[in-house]
Design an enzyme around this catalytic site. Structure first.
Site, short mmCIF file in Angstrom:
data_model
loop_
_atom_site.label_atom_id
_atom_site.label_comp_id
_atom_site.label_asym_id
_atom_site.label_seq_id
_atom_site.Cartn_x
_atom_site.Cartn_y
_atom_site.Cartn_z
N GLY A 34 0.89 -1.17 0.00
CA GLY A 34 0.00 0.00 0.00
C GLY A 34 0.92 1.21 0.00
N ARG A 108 -10.92 -4.27 -2.83
CA ARG A 108 -10.81 -3.36 -1.68
C ARG A 108 -12.06 -2.51 -1.48
NH1 ARG A 108 -6.18 0.65 -4.09
NH2 ARG A 108 -5.97 1.25 -1.91
N LYS A 227 9.01 11.77 -11.85
CA LYS A 227 9.60 10.43 -11.93
C LYS A 227 9.30 9.88 -13.31
CE LYS A 227 7.09 9.39 -8.30
NZ LYS A 227 6.36 8.61 -7.31
N GLY A 229 10.48 6.78 -14.61
CA GLY A 229 10.81 5.36 -14.76
C GLY A 229 12.23 5.18 -15.26
N GLY A 232 14.77 8.13 -15.79
CA GLY A 232 15.35 8.91 -14.69
C GLY A 232 14.35 9.84 -14.04
N GLY A 256 5.58 -0.41 -6.31
CA GLY A 256 6.17 0.08 -5.06
C GLY A 256 7.44 0.90 -5.25
N ASP A 259 7.06 4.55 -4.31
CA ASP A 259 6.91 4.85 -2.88
C ASP A 259 8.27 4.86 -2.18
OD1 ASP A 259 4.21 4.61 -3.53
OD2 ASP A 259 4.22 2.48 -3.04
#
Ligand code: KDG
Length: 315
Positions: A34, A108, A227, A229, A232, A256, A259
């Protein structure tokens, strides 16, 4: 009180042991994940303190999550155990239909964390932290979770706590028009904004990283990070633009990585490090997380980041 506080849904992730469509996957591996919980684990790995505001069900998965987070050293004193709704779960489909990418398939709806509400906020807890981190996922969970996000940001601002926002728009949770309407007011109250070209396109109609960063800076944030990926990342302030290449990595599951990036970037700033150093550290973290299944397992400590960078220098 923790250095960093975040608020959002922590779920059990079932990660496919094999790549391909879920209907053909037989074995799954259990992880705690999460976005906001991943962030708190990352902050602790960086040697700071972090706490999570959340809800889990009064069930085995809720107990599993609490034990993992506690074991990691995250303060879970503000995670409510809700006996009226279950802990959310999701499955990760890897490498299909786009090689190298992962899909999150959620179960969820009506989960305990979707019942987060402004009543769950502890003013003192929030206002004594140094940074309050949110993502675009929590306000997508429900009306009450959205109200809690707005209220928490207001509390943080009033207490001069820095607000960081990772836009994390999840089109599986809401339509992008709604995401834009709800997230733009939050962007305006944000000090440190983390986003990517796709979310920038949704929010401001600009996907070019430099142009998007400049537009966001005019809206409120004092630091904007794009960001990108494999391409860079870019950190921009009113008078600086810093670029950092992504470190090469063998991708197992990209879930993730953002994060870990956010956690290590924000922690570096809290430690008073330069923007350049913060971006480098964050990129190392993102590159390590993609090499394994699970979001938190490979979030590095600072010692491990140093070892990683040292090994690159030695070639
Ligand atoms: O950033 C990783 C998260 O997306 C993942 O752990 C699941 O929080 C999640 C979400 O809502 O997508």
């Amino acid at each position: 009180m923790p250095d960093a506080v975040s608020m959002g849904e922590v779920m059990v992730q079932f990660n496919s042991l094999t790549k391909g469509p879920l209907r053909h996957v037989t074995y799954f591996e259990k992880h705690a994940a999460g976005a906001e919980a991943n962030f708190t684990v990352g902050v602790v790995r960086m040697g700071l303190t972090a706490g999570l505001i959340s809800r889990v069900g009064d069930d085995e998965f809720g107990r599993y999550i609490l034990s993992i987070l506690r074991g990691e050293g995250v303060d879970v004193s503000r995670v409510i155990t809700d006996d009226e709704a279950p802990t959310g779960i999701y499955f990760v489909q890897r490498g299909y239909p786009i090689p190298g990418k992962s899909l999150s398939i959620y179960y969820r709806k009506g989960s305990a964390a979707s019942r987060l509400s402004p009543q769950d906020l502890d003013h003192q807890y929030l206002s004594r932290s140094k940074v309050f981190h949110i993502t675009g996922i929590t306000p997508a969970l429900s009306e009450t979770a959205r109200a809690a996000t707005y209220r928490a940001v207001k509390m943080a601002k009033e207490a001069h706590v820095k607000v960081s926002l990772d836009t994390n728009i999840r089109p599986r949770l809401w339509d992008v028009e709604e995401a834009r309407k709800i997230l733009l007011p939050l962007v305006k109250q944000t000090d440190i904004l983390l986003t990517d070209p796709q979310d920038s396109e949704i929010l401001i109609g600009v996907s070019d990283p430099e142009k998007a960063s400049k537009t966001f800076l005019k809206m409120g944030p004092s630091i904007t990070v794009l960001k990108m990926g494999r391409k860079g990342s870019l950190a921009t302030t009113i008078d600086k633009t810093i670029r950092q290449d992504t470190f090469e990595a063998l991708v197992e599951d990209v879930t993730g990585a953002g994060d870990a990036f956010a956690a290590c970037f924000i922690s570096s700033l809290l430690k008073g490090w330069s923007l350049k150093k913060a971006l480098e550290v964050a990129n190392v973290a993102g590159s390590l997380v993609v090499t394994v299944r699970g979001d938190v397992e490979n979030i590095p400590t600072m010692q491990d980041i140093d070892k990683f960078l040292e090994s690159l220098k030695k070639g």
